[in-house]
Design a protein around this motif. Structure first.
Motif, PDB file in Angstrom:
ATOM      1  N   UNK A 298     125.420 -45.577  -9.443  1.00 14.94           N
ATOM      2  CA  UNK A 298     126.304 -44.953 -10.426  1.00 14.94           C
ATOM      3  C   UNK A 298     126.361 -43.447 -10.212  1.00 14.94           C
ATOM      4  N   UNK A 299     125.199 -42.829  -9.951  1.00 15.38           N
ATOM      5  CA  UNK A 299     125.165 -41.388  -9.710  1.00 15.38           C
ATOM      6  C   UNK A 299     125.939 -41.028  -8.441  1.00 15.38           C
ATOM      7  N   UNK A 300     125.831 -41.872  -7.433  1.00 14.94           N
ATOM      8  CA  UNK A 300     126.558 -41.640  -6.185  1.00 14.94           C
ATOM      9  C   UNK A 300     128.064 -41.651  -6.424  1.00 14.94           C
ATOM     10  N   UNK A 301     128.532 -42.638  -7.155  1.00 16.62           N
ATOM     11  CA  UNK A 301     129.964 -42.723  -7.427  1.00 16.62           C
ATOM     12  C   UNK A 301     130.430 -41.590  -8.334  1.00 16.62           C
ATOM     13  N   UNK A 302     129.572 -41.159  -9.231  1.00 18.97           N
ATOM     14  CA  UNK A 302     129.919 -40.035 -10.093  1.00 18.97           C
ATOM     15  C   UNK A 302     130.083 -38.749  -9.291  1.00 18.97           C
ATOM     16  N   UNK A 303     129.417 -38.682  -8.130  1.00 15.39           N
ATOM     17  CA  UNK A 303     129.530 -37.506  -7.264  1.00 15.39           C
ATOM     18  C   UNK A 303     130.745 -37.565  -6.351  1.00 15.39           C
ATOM     19  N   UNK A 304     131.538 -38.661  -6.452  1.00 11.01           N
ATOM     20  CA  UNK A 304     132.767 -38.747  -5.678  1.00 11.01           C
ATOM     21  C   UNK A 304     132.787 -39.799  -4.595  1.00 11.01           C
TER      22      UNK A 304
END
Length: 305
Positions: free
Chosen positions: A164-170
């Motif tokens: 989730x954090x990875x996707x939040x970073x783009x």
């Protein structure tokens, strides 16, 4: 010290110290007259951590053959140099194939975001604990290093919701990705966590994505393995470092990463350590050098079909 659920570390102790050891080996390899890997950032990163034996190894003040004999790890510097070259070549091939999205999980003191010649338009994501990410960024900034791609860092423990954090970073799951898990799946996670990591990566990987990792275990629990671990720990202590690498691994049967990925629709190719030595044009491992814990580790490259 044995691993526990929710344990923490920095780059001077526990699992973090192994990342510093690997960076020190890369720095030592860089000093070779004909280096198989060149990492100008490894030495300043190791010096920033401040572990004396690794600082001296990185700076050329400690004979690597003497250290390798003392800790029972023959050709340690060559091993980590060949491993670095193996993954550098993997990224070069991914770039030539058109991949422009890269994720390095448990990136530690990996400096590829700064030292590799990435194709234009490449975005490199690094995932590791917040303290590790912050240390590396600050240290490299102090020496004027600049990323050679668009570098996005995600400070999070792999035991948390890093996808989730990875996707939040783009990060875009619809874009083919080159993944790297270097030094992660060799016993430093519980077996079930290894599976969770792989099962998180597969749905994030569009067709044509690539994955590379080393896998196996540094301590299979056999008497021979336990004795080697004891000798290695004593060797590090003689050099002023309390580092029990085998004790940092989780017991049990660890994941055959190539087989697991193969069952999830990846085409895999597996390599042994001597294959990496040959690819790096290093002298092949002698029979006696093929008996240690490092040779219980396999390497995989995979493509999502």
């Amino acid at each position: 010290m044995a691993r526990t659920e929710g344990d923490t570390w920095d780059l001077a102790n526990s699992v973090g110290a192994t990342a510093t050891m690997v960076a020190a080996a890369r720095a030592a390899a860089t000093r070779s007259p004909q280096p198989v890997v060149t990492d100008e950032y490894a030495e300043p990163l190791v010096r920033g951590v401040g572990l004396d034996v690794f600082t001296r190894l990185a700076g050329g003040e400690l004979d690597s053959d003497e250290l390798e004999t003392a800790v029972g790890f023959p050709r340690m510097v060559d091993t980590f140099a060949a491993r670095a070259r193996f993954y550098d070549d993997y990224f070069a091939a991914a770039g030539k194939a058109g991949l422009r999205q890269v994720v390095i999980v448990a990136s530690g003191l990996d400096s590829r975001g700064y030292r590799l010649a990435w194709p234009a338009g490449t975005t490199v994501y690094e995932v590791d604990q917040p303290e590790v990410i912050a240390f590396k960024a600050a240290t490299l900034s102090q020496i004027g290093a600049a990323p050679t791609a668009e570098l996005r860092t995600i400070g999070i423990d792999l035991r948390d919701d890093w996808p989730a954090a990875l996707q939040a970073a783009g990060f875009d799951p619809a874009t083919p990705t080159a993944w790297l898990a270097e030094g992660v799946l060799i016993g430093f996670l519980p077996p079930e966590a290894e599976v969770r990591l792989l099962d998180a990566i597969t749905p994030l990987s569009a067709e044509g994505s690539r994955f590379a990792a080393d896998f196996g275990t540094l301590n299979d629990g056999s008497p021979e393995s336990q004795e080697q671990a004891r000798r290695t720990t004593e060797g590090w202590r003689r050099h002023g470092l309390d580092l029990d690498i085998a004790g940092l691994t989780y017991p049990g049967q660890h994941t055959d990463v190539a087989a697991h990925l193969g069952g999830d629709g990846w085409d895999t190719t597996t390599f042994g350590l001597n294959d990496l030595f040959i690819a790096a044009s290093l002298r092949e491992l002698a029979e006696a050098e093929r008996q240690g814990a490092a040779n219980a580790i396999s390497f995989v490259r995979a493509i999502k079909t």
